[in-house]
Design an enzyme around this catalytic site. Structure first.
Site, PDB file in Angstrom:
ATOM      1  N   LYS A  13      54.059 -46.483 -39.442  1.00 23.44           N
ATOM      2  CA  LYS A  13      54.482 -45.258 -40.151  1.00 23.44           C
ATOM      3  C   LYS A  13      53.594 -44.071 -39.773  1.00 23.44           C
ATOM      4  CE  LYS A  13      53.723 -47.182 -44.221  1.00 23.44           C
ATOM      5  NZ  LYS A  13      53.208 -48.500 -43.802  1.00 23.44           N
ATOM      6  N   ARG A  88      56.061 -46.598 -53.086  1.00 30.11           N
ATOM      7  CA  ARG A  88      55.781 -48.037 -52.931  1.00 30.11           C
ATOM      8  C   ARG A  88      56.125 -48.859 -54.159  1.00 30.11           C
ATOM      9  NH1 ARG A  88      50.960 -48.305 -48.630  1.00 30.11           N
ATOM     10  NH2 ARG A  88      51.168 -46.148 -47.990  1.00 30.11           N
ATOM     11  N   ARG A 127      42.958 -52.210 -34.936  1.00 33.75           N
ATOM     12  CA  ARG A 127      43.112 -50.766 -35.197  1.00 33.75           C
ATOM     13  C   ARG A 127      41.777 -50.089 -35.491  1.00 33.75           C
ATOM     14  NH1 ARG A 127      46.802 -48.323 -39.945  1.00 33.75           N
ATOM     15  NH2 ARG A 127      45.573 -49.730 -41.245  1.00 33.75           N
ATOM     16  N   ARG A 156      39.017 -49.346 -40.757  1.00 31.76           N
ATOM     17  CA  ARG A 156      39.252 -49.172 -42.192  1.00 31.76           C
ATOM     18  C   ARG A 156      38.828 -50.437 -42.943  1.00 31.76           C
ATOM     19  NH1 ARG A 156      45.252 -46.629 -42.832  1.00 31.76           N
ATOM     20  NH2 ARG A 156      45.281 -48.161 -44.517  1.00 31.76           N
ATOM     21  N   ARG A 167      47.538 -56.867 -48.861  1.00 32.37           N
ATOM     22  CA  ARG A 167      48.474 -55.744 -48.681  1.00 32.37           C
ATOM     23  C   ARG A 167      49.881 -56.260 -48.351  1.00 32.37           C
ATOM     24  NH1 ARG A 167      45.354 -52.748 -44.198  1.00 32.37           N
ATOM     25  NH2 ARG A 167      46.949 -51.120 -44.246  1.00 32.37           N
TER      26      ARG A 167
HETATM   27  P1  AP5 Z   1      49.949 -47.271 -38.084  1.00 28.49           P
HETATM   28  O1  AP5 Z   1      50.809 -46.214 -37.504  1.00 28.49           O
HETATM   29  O2  AP5 Z   1      48.615 -46.927 -38.583  1.00 28.49           O
HETATM   30  O3  AP5 Z   1      50.767 -48.087 -39.199  1.00 28.49           O
HETATM   31  P2  AP5 Z   1      51.028 -47.722 -40.721  1.00 28.49           P
HETATM   32  O4  AP5 Z   1      52.363 -48.291 -41.046  1.00 28.49           O
HETATM   33  O5  AP5 Z   1      50.796 -46.281 -40.976  1.00 28.49           O
HETATM   34  O6  AP5 Z   1      49.900 -48.620 -41.356  1.00 28.49           O
HETATM   35  P3  AP5 Z   1      48.908 -48.337 -42.554  1.00 28.49           P
HETATM   36  O7  AP5 Z   1      47.968 -49.511 -42.534  1.00 28.49           O
HETATM   37  O8  AP5 Z   1      48.299 -46.984 -42.490  1.00 28.49           O
HETATM   38  O9  AP5 Z   1      49.869 -48.414 -43.750  1.00 28.49           O
HETATM   39  P4  AP5 Z   1      49.549 -48.683 -45.185  1.00 28.49           P
HETATM   40  O10 AP5 Z   1      50.840 -48.354 -45.788  1.00 28.49           O
HETATM   41  O11 AP5 Z   1      49.023 -50.018 -45.530  1.00 28.49           O
HETATM   42  O12 AP5 Z   1      48.287 -47.730 -45.465  1.00 28.49           O
HETATM   43  P5  AP5 Z   1      48.148 -46.280 -46.073  1.00 28.49           P
HETATM   44  O13 AP5 Z   1      47.056 -45.616 -45.393  1.00 28.49           O
HETATM   45  O14 AP5 Z   1      49.444 -45.595 -46.154  1.00 28.49           O
HETATM   46  O15 AP5 Z   1      49.865 -48.423 -36.966  1.00 28.49           O
HETATM   47  C1  AP5 Z   1      49.060 -49.575 -37.137  1.00 28.49           C
HETATM   48  C2  AP5 Z   1      48.437 -49.918 -35.778  1.00 28.49           C
HETATM   49  O16 AP5 Z   1      49.470 -50.270 -34.875  1.00 28.49           O
HETATM   50  C3  AP5 Z   1      47.665 -48.761 -35.133  1.00 28.49           C
HETATM   51  O17 AP5 Z   1      46.529 -49.263 -34.478  1.00 28.49           O
HETATM   52  C4  AP5 Z   1      48.645 -48.167 -34.126  1.00 28.49           C
HETATM   53  O18 AP5 Z   1      47.986 -47.548 -33.045  1.00 28.49           O
HETATM   54  C5  AP5 Z   1      49.431 -49.401 -33.736  1.00 28.49           C
HETATM   55  N1  AP5 Z   1      50.812 -49.120 -33.370  1.00 28.49           N
HETATM   56  C6  AP5 Z   1      51.667 -48.244 -33.973  1.00 28.49           C
HETATM   57  N2  AP5 Z   1      52.863 -48.260 -33.377  1.00 28.49           N
HETATM   58  C7  AP5 Z   1      52.776 -49.175 -32.368  1.00 28.49           C
HETATM   59  C8  AP5 Z   1      53.713 -49.637 -31.401  1.00 28.49           C
HETATM   60  N3  AP5 Z   1      54.968 -49.175 -31.335  1.00 28.49           N
HETATM   61  N4  AP5 Z   1      53.279 -50.609 -30.552  1.00 28.49           N
HETATM   62  C9  AP5 Z   1      52.024 -51.106 -30.607  1.00 28.49           C
HETATM   63  N5  AP5 Z   1      51.080 -50.685 -31.497  1.00 28.49           N
HETATM   64  C10 AP5 Z   1      51.464 -49.732 -32.381  1.00 28.49           C
HETATM   65  O19 AP5 Z   1      47.698 -46.643 -47.569  1.00 28.49           O
HETATM   66  C11 AP5 Z   1      46.423 -47.218 -47.793  1.00 28.49           C
HETATM   67  C12 AP5 Z   1      46.272 -47.584 -49.242  1.00 28.49           C
HETATM   68  O20 AP5 Z   1      46.400 -46.395 -50.062  1.00 28.49           O
HETATM   69  C13 AP5 Z   1      47.302 -48.561 -49.811  1.00 28.49           C
HETATM   70  O21 AP5 Z   1      46.975 -49.900 -49.519  1.00 28.49           O
HETATM   71  C14 AP5 Z   1      47.173 -48.241 -51.309  1.00 28.49           C
HETATM   72  O22 AP5 Z   1      45.985 -48.785 -51.841  1.00 28.49           O
HETATM   73  C15 AP5 Z   1      47.011 -46.715 -51.309  1.00 28.49           C
HETATM   74  N6  AP5 Z   1      48.312 -46.032 -51.381  1.00 28.49           N
HETATM   75  C16 AP5 Z   1      48.857 -45.189 -50.452  1.00 28.49           C
HETATM   76  N7  AP5 Z   1      50.060 -44.760 -50.862  1.00 28.49           N
HETATM   77  C17 AP5 Z   1      50.281 -45.322 -52.068  1.00 28.49           C
HETATM   78  C18 AP5 Z   1      51.360 -45.289 -53.000  1.00 28.49           C
HETATM   79  N8  AP5 Z   1      52.471 -44.563 -52.762  1.00 28.49           N
HETATM   80  N9  AP5 Z   1      51.253 -46.023 -54.132  1.00 28.49           N
HETATM   81  C19 AP5 Z   1      50.135 -46.725 -54.420  1.00 28.49           C
HETATM   82  N10 AP5 Z   1      49.084 -46.826 -53.575  1.00 28.49           N
HETATM   83  C20 AP5 Z   1      49.165 -46.127 -52.410  1.00 28.49           C
END
Ligand code: AP5
Length: 211
Positions: A13, A88, A127, A156, A167
Site C-alpha cells: 500500500k 481497518r 524491509r 521498523r 499484524r
Molecule cells: P509497503 O509498500 O511498505 O507495504 P504496506 O502495505 O504499506 O505495508 P505496511 O507494513 O506499511 O502496512 P501496515 O498496514 O501494516 O502498516 P502501517 O504503517 O500502515 O511494502 C512492504 C515491502 O514490500 C517494502 O519493503 C516494499 O519495498 C516491498 N514491496 C512493495 N511492493 C512490492 C512489489 N510489487 N514487489 C516486491 N516488493 C515490494 O501501520 C502501522 C501500524 O499503525 C498498524 O499496525 C497499527 O498499529 C497502526 N495503524 C495505522 N492505521 C491504523 C488504523 N486505521 N487503525 C488502527 N491502527 C492503525
C-alpha cells in the site's frame, strides 16, 4: 472522491500510494505515517499510539477517527484523497462514511492489494524505511541512505517476526471484515494482484479504477 488502499501489512500500500496519487492528481493520507510522525514528535497522540503499534495491534478507533476527521476537513483534500491503510475496522468504515457524507465527498472504490502471507513475511523481513520520508525499500541495508531525501534507512519495530505474526492475525480478525461492510453498502471493492513489479501493480490498480 475518496479511494481506499486496503490490504495486509506489507501488501504494498505504502509503495503504491504515491504512484497512484501522482497518476490521479490527489494527495494521500496514511494513518500509519501520521502516527509514526506523532511518535517522533513525542505528542500525546504518539505516546498513546506507540505501544499498540510496536506490538502490531490496532490503535483505538477514536484516535483514528480524530485523524480522519481532521484530515478530510483540510482544504487540500477537498477535491479528493487517497487513503492508505486508513480504514481497518468496521467502526472506522462507519465513521469515515459519516464524515464523507457531511463533507459531500464520495467513496469511489476500495482497492485491495492481494498477496499471500509467505510473500508478506519475506517482504517485511527484508524491509527498511526512510526515517524521514517513510519510503520503503527492499534489499537495502539499514544505515544506508534514502534515494529521495538522503534520510537514514531503518527497520521498523513492528517488522520483528512476532509483531508481523500478530499484524497478520489482527488483519484477519478486525480488518478483513471491513470488505464485506463496503460490499454491503454498495462501494466497489476491486481486488488487485499485488505480486509482480511495482509498475505492473500500479497499472493493475489504475486499470481497475478506470474500469
Ligand atoms: P509497503 O509498500 O511498505 O507495504 P504496506 O502495505 O504499506 O505495508 P505496511 O507494513 O506499511 O502496512 P501496515 O498496514 O501494516 O502498516 P502501517 O504503517 O500502515 O511494502 C512492504 C515491502 O514490500 C517494502 O519493503 C516494499 O519495498 C516491498 N514491496 C512493495 N511492493 C512490492 C512489489 N510489487 N514487489 C516486491 N516488493 C515490494 O501501520 C502501522 C501500524 O499503525 C498498524 O499496525 C497499527 O498499529 C497502526 N495503524 C495505522 N492505521 C491504523 C488504523 N486505521 N487503525 C488502527 N491502527 C492503525
Amino acid at each position: 472522491m475518496i479511494i481506499l488502499l486496503f490490504g495486509k501489512p506489507g501488501a504494498g500500500k505504502g509503495t503504491q500510494a504515491p504512484l497512484l496519487a501522482a497518476a490521479l492528481g490527489v494527495p494521500t493520507l496514511a494513518t500509519g505515517d501520521e502516527l509514526r510522525a506523532a511518535i517522533r514528535k513525542g505528542t500525546p497522540l504518539g505516546l498513546e499510539a506507540k505501544s499498540y503499534m510496536d506490538r502490531g495491534d490496532l490503535v483505538p478507533d477514536a484516535v483514528i477517527l480524530g485523524i480522519i476527521k481532521a484530515a478530510l476537513s483540510e482544504p487540500r483534500n477537498a477535491r479528493g484523497v487517497l487513503l492508505d491503510g486508513v480504514v481497518r475496522t468496521v467502526p472506522q468504515a462507519e465513521g469515515l462514511s459519516a464524515v464523507a457524507e457531511e463533507l459531500g465527498m464520495k467513496i469511489k472504490a476500495v482497492l485491495v492489494f492481494d498477496i499471500d502471507d509467505e510473500e508478506i513475511v519475506r517482504r517485511l523481513a527484508d524491509r527498511v524505511v526512510c526515517d524521514t520520508c517513510q519510503t520503503p525499500y527492499t534489499g537495502r541495508e539499514p544505515g544506508t541512505l534514502c534515494d529521495k531525501d538522503g534520510g537514514v534507512l531503518v527497520r521498523r519495530k513492528d517488522d520483528e517476526p512476532e509483531a508481523i505474526r500478530n499484524r497478520l492475525a489482527v488483519y484477519q480478525r478486525q480488518t478483513a471484515p471491513v470488505l464485506d461492510w463496503y460490499r454491503q453498502h454498495g462501494t466497489r471493492v476491486a481486488v488487485i494482484d499485488a505480486v509482480g513489479s511495482v509498475q505492473d501493480v500500479s497499472a493493475r490498480a489504475l486499470g481497475a479504477l478506470a474500469g
